[in-house]
Design a protein around this motif. Sequence first.
Motif, PDB file in Angstrom:
ATOM      1  N   LYS A 110       0.794  -1.175  -0.155  1.00 13.95           N
ATOM      2  CA  LYS A 110       0.080   0.128  -0.009  1.00 13.95           C
ATOM      3  C   LYS A 110       0.876   1.363  -0.083  1.00 13.95           C
ATOM      4  CE  LYS A 110      -4.201  -1.825   2.555  1.00 13.95           C
ATOM      5  NZ  LYS A 110      -4.025  -2.979   1.703  1.00 13.95           N
ATOM      6  N   PRO A 111       0.453   2.287  -0.562  1.00 17.67           N
ATOM      7  CA  PRO A 111       1.033   3.623  -0.570  1.00 17.67           C
ATOM      8  C   PRO A 111       1.167   4.115   0.824  1.00 17.67           C
ATOM      9  CG  PRO A 111      -0.706   3.968  -2.044  1.00 17.67           C
ATOM     10  CD  PRO A 111      -0.832   2.685  -1.333  1.00 17.67           C
ATOM     11  N   PHE A 112       2.446   4.664   1.181  1.00 15.53           N
ATOM     12  CA  PHE A 112       2.735   5.232   2.627  1.00 15.53           C
ATOM     13  C   PHE A 112       2.464   6.708   2.601  1.00 15.53           C
ATOM     14  CE2 PHE A 112       6.749   5.410   0.536  1.00 15.53           C
ATOM     15  CZ  PHE A 112       7.142   6.543   0.634  1.00 15.53           C
ATOM     16  N   TYR A 113       2.019   7.200   3.709  1.00 19.69           N
ATOM     17  CA  TYR A 113       1.725   8.609   3.665  1.00 19.69           C
ATOM     18  C   TYR A 113       3.296   9.653   3.784  1.00 19.69           C
ATOM     19  CZ  TYR A 113       0.100  13.137   5.774  1.00 19.69           C
ATOM     20  OH  TYR A 113      -0.129  14.475   5.794  1.00 19.69           O
ATOM     21  N   ALA A 114       2.793  10.547   2.789  1.00 18.55           N
ATOM     22  CA  ALA A 114       4.161  11.339   2.423  1.00 18.55           C
ATOM     23  C   ALA A 114       4.335  12.549   3.452  1.00 18.55           C
ATOM     24  CB  ALA A 114       3.834  11.859   1.084  1.00 18.55           C
TER      25      ALA A 114
END
Length: 386
Positions: free
Chosen positions: A178-182
């Motif tokens: 999953k994408p991670f918070y930037a």
Amino acid sequence: MLLENKKIAIVGGGPGGLTLARLLQLKGVAVKVYERDTNKAARIQGATLDLHYASGLKAIKTAGLLKAFKDNYRPGAEKGRVIDKHGNILFDEHAEVTTEDFDAEHFRPEIDRDALRNILLDALQPDTVVWDSQFVTMSPIGDAWKLEFKNGTTATADIVIGAEGANSNIRSFVTPVKPFYAGVVIVQGNVPDAATTIPDMHHLLQGGKIYAYGNERYLHVSSKGDGSIDFYMSSKKDENWWQNSGIDFSDRDQVCSWFKNEFPDWDQIWLSLVEHANLPLYLRPQYCMPLDKGWDTLFNLTLLGDAAHIMPPSGEGVNLAMLDALELSEYLTNGEFKDTQAAIASYEKEMQHRAASEARDAMDMTEWMHAEDAQTKFLQFFGSNT
Ligand SMILES: Cc1cc2nc3c(=O)[nH]c(=O)nc-3n(C[C@H](O)[C@H](O)[C@H](O)COP(=O)(O)OP(=O)(O)OC[C@H]3O[C@@H](n4cnc5c(N)ncnc54)[C@H](O)[C@@H]3O)c2cc1C
């Protein structure tokens, strides 16, 4: 040809999905695009996009749409000004003469998102796009897929391409990653009829872009072809700030007091943006897909654009999506691969390699753009590019 007698479903009619549809149709492939928007007139949010020679423009040229692009792009919209929080102009590209040369690598023509979408839509065969088709889920039927949409309709396809952007659902059918918070949230808004509603800002903008940094915040202002102004206000926040802040971004008073708190001692000219913007403002927490691991290629499903590699904005997103479309269409139709699995594997390898490098750059950029010395860094960057 690998795609002979195969039905292709592209989910998402953004720049990536529509470019792929056009390129596949040029090769005689049967393709449908399933798009969430209810119709062609749906307004697309967001500032103008600049297309790059080796990616977005290359795809436009291969799609046979350069003339349509030239008829619709916005000369001069790429010119920027760096302005400090007090409203002083620190750097100005408007004095420079731009050579508009579509064969030059440095030329980055700007186009409104709606105009780009319309060019691509107009190039597709009638009824290619199935509007009002919000993808919900899908399941295998033999070697094919059955897709289900929110409005209760279904469709089948031999190959599915997930091109439904940052919040892709199809991504989970390809990889558990999953994408991670930037680390940053962008607050996005649009001020209609800027010449009348905010004439000072309109004048300062000169039909181009404004970049402003300060207090570890970034403010990006951009003119649009319909006379409106788009803005992005970005700052470092906790991932759930936007849910927990208690601020109602559809309430003018709350929006203005949020701005004054967030951008203390910034000039009235910046406040004028939120005083006159259409409400609600949109909150966009930024995510980044980790691409160092890759995933196991499937023979009948892949991703492109933000669905494959969401990352914080760095001016490359649309170009990456269109280049993905170009390469995927070539690999699936050029006769050099023994089966779709091999074609998709080669596409994914290059796409992931390219996107991983861009994602690293985008994360670095996000970091320095929200640092104390961002304005100095940005001026150095501009200086080194002139
Ligand atoms: C604030 C901000 C500023 C940016 N600035 C730039 C910039 O200056 N330059 C640049 O190159 N890039 C920029 N980007 C990134 C750029 O917008 C994206 O990378 C690009 O739009 C990706 O194209 P795409 O086709 O993959 O996805 P999208 O453009 O997101 O298109 C996805 C499409 O899928 C549809 N859709 C979504 N969900 C579903 C569903 N469930 N079912 C069916 N359809 C669905 C959507 O309606 C949309 O039409 C910016 C992004 C942000 C957030």
